[in-house]
Write an enzyme that holds these catalytic residues in place. Structure first.
Site, PDB file in Angstrom:
ATOM      1  N   LYS A  73      62.973 107.881  84.199  1.00  0.00           N
ATOM      2  CA  LYS A  73      62.394 107.841  82.844  1.00  0.00           C
ATOM      3  C   LYS A  73      60.919 107.464  82.903  1.00  0.00           C
ATOM      4  O   LYS A  73      60.149 107.810  81.988  1.00  0.00           O
ATOM      5  CB  LYS A  73      63.182 106.879  81.950  1.00  0.00           C
ATOM      6  N   ASP A 105      66.310 103.428  77.659  1.00  0.00           N
ATOM      7  CA  ASP A 105      65.067 103.108  78.359  1.00  0.00           C
ATOM      8  C   ASP A 105      64.064 104.249  78.233  1.00  0.00           C
ATOM      9  O   ASP A 105      62.849 104.025  78.141  1.00  0.00           O
ATOM     10  CB  ASP A 105      65.378 102.819  79.828  1.00  0.00           C
TER      11      ASP A 105
END
Length: 333
Positions: free
Chosen positions: A192, A245
Site C-alpha cells: 500500500k 491501511d
C-alpha cells in the site's frame, strides 16, 4: 510480582508511539534506540524530541541505548526498525532468544536485497518455531501517541501468540483483531505504500478526487492479484491491514509515502523530496520489490510499475499518468 517488561526496538516515531501506548496499558516498557545522545535527550525531556515533541511519555516508559538492558528479562520484543535494518536487528536478538519470549514486528516492507517477506527473515534468523507475530493496520504515529482511537490486526501462525499479543495492545483506545494470515497482513502493509506514492503523485499534479479514488480502487485490485498469486487470503486484503491501511495512507498527508508522491507530482526530484521528509519512506524501497514480485509471480501491477519508473527509470509523473490512461480497455473484474 510485576510483569516482565516489553522491549520496543526502534525509537522512531512509530516505535515511540507504540511504546507509549503499551506504557499506558500498564506495561513496563524499555524503548531502545541506537543513538545514545538521542536516547539521553528523550529521557531528559520525557518525550521523543525529534519526532513527537508534543507527546510526553507516560509513566513506565524508559528510553535506553543499552540493548542488553532493554532485552534483559523482557517478555516481548517489538521490532519497529526500517525493513533494511530488520535482519541486523534480529541477529542482535538471537543470543537472547528462548521459548518464553515473543517476537512481534511492526515494520512494513520486504527485505530489499533478497526480496524476502519479513516472516521468512524471522524464520532464518530465529528459527521456524520461534513464537512470533506481525502487527499492522491503518495507523499514524502521532494519533497513537495522542491516544486517539485506532484498530490494528495482529497475525501469527503460532497457537496462542496472536491472542497474547492482542491482550498487550488492546485497550480503551485501541482495538486489536486476530488473524493467522501472516503473509496477507504483511502484503497489504508493504505494498500500500507504493500505491500511496501514486496517489500523492496524482494529487501533486492537481488531478483531484476522482483520480485519487480510481487509484485507490485499482490499486486494491493490484494488491488482490498479488495476494492471490502469493497465497494470501482475499479477506485479509479487504481488512484493516489491506484496504484500511491503503485508504489511510493514500488520503492523509501524515503519510510519508503520500508526501513523497506529492513532491514528485509537483516536480521535485526524488533526492530532494526524501531529504525534506527526513525519515524512512518505505514505499520508495518497496517499489522495486513490487516490480520484482510481479515478475516473479506473473502478476499485472501497472500502477506499481509506473511508480517504479518515476522513481528509478527517469519517467516524469505526467508520462506515467499517460501510460496508465493509455492502456488497452479490459473488463473491470
Amino acid at each position: 510480582m510485576s510483569q516482565p517488561p516489553v522491549a520496543v526496538l526502534g525509537a522512531g516515531s512509530w516505535g515511540t508511539a507504540l511504546a507509549m501506548h503499551l506504557a499506558r496499558q500498564g506495561h513496563r516498557v524499555r524503548l531502545w534506540g541506537r543513538d545514545p545522545e538521542a536516547m539521553a535527550a528523550m529521557a531528559e525531556a520525557n518525550c521523543n524530541t525529534r519526532y513527537l515533541p508534543d507527546a510526553p511519555f507516560p509513566p513506565g516508559l524508559e528510553p535506553t541505548a543499552d540493548l542488553d538492558a532493554a532485552l534483559r528479562e523482557s517478555s516481548c520484543w517489538l521490532v519497529v526498525v526500517p525493513s533494511q535494518a530488520f535482519r541486523e536487528m534480529l541477529q542482535k536478538l538471537a543470543p537472547y532468544r528462548d521459548d518464553a519470549r515473543v517476537l512481534v514486528w511492526a515494520t512494513k516492507g520486504l527485505e530489499e536485497h533478497s526480496g524476502q517477506w519479513l516472516h521468512q527473515v524471522v524464520a532464518e534468523e530465529m528459527g521456524v518455531n520461534f513464537p512470533c507475530a506481525v502487527i499492522s493496520g491503518p495507523s499514524f504515529a502521532k494519533e497513537v501517541a495522542r491516544g486517539l482511537p485506532t484498530a490494528l490486526t495482529v497475525a501469527s501462525t503460532t497457537p496462542g501468540v496472536a491472542e497474547r499479543v492482542a491482550e498487550w495492545f488492546h485497550g480503551e483506545r485501541m482495538r486489536v483483531y486476530l488473524s493467522d494470515d501472516v503473509l496477507g497482513v504483511q502484503l497489504g502493509g508493504a505494498f500500500k505504500n507504493v500505491l500511496a506514492i501514486a496517489a500523492g503523485i496524482s494529487d501533486g499534479l492537481g488531478f483531484g478526487a476522482n483520480a485519487r479514488a480510481a487509484l485507490i480502487t485499482r490499486g486494491l485490485a493490484e494488491l488482490m492479484r498479488l495476494g492471490d498469486a502469493a497465497g494470501a487470503r482475499r479477506e485479509t486484503l479487504m481488512g484493516l491491514s489491506g484496504l484500511g491501511d491503503l485508504v489511510l495512507t493514500c488520503t492523509d498527508d501524515q503519510s510519508r509515502n503520500r508526501r513523497l508522491g506529492l513532491a514528485l507530482g509537483r516536480g521535485e526530484s526524488l533526492d530532494a523530496a526524501l531529504a525534506a521528509i527526513g525519515q524512512a519512506v518505505e514505499g520508495a524501497r518497496t517499489a522495486r520489490m513490487a516490480v520484482s514480485k510481479a515478475a516473479e509471480l506473473g502478476v499485472d501491477m501497472p500502477i506499481c510499475h509506473q511508480v517504479h519508473r518515476v522513481l528509478y527509470v527517469g519517467h516524469s509523473a505526467i508520462e506515467a499518468v499517460g501510460e496508465l490512461l493509455g492502456r488497452d480497455q479490459k473488463p473491470e473484474f
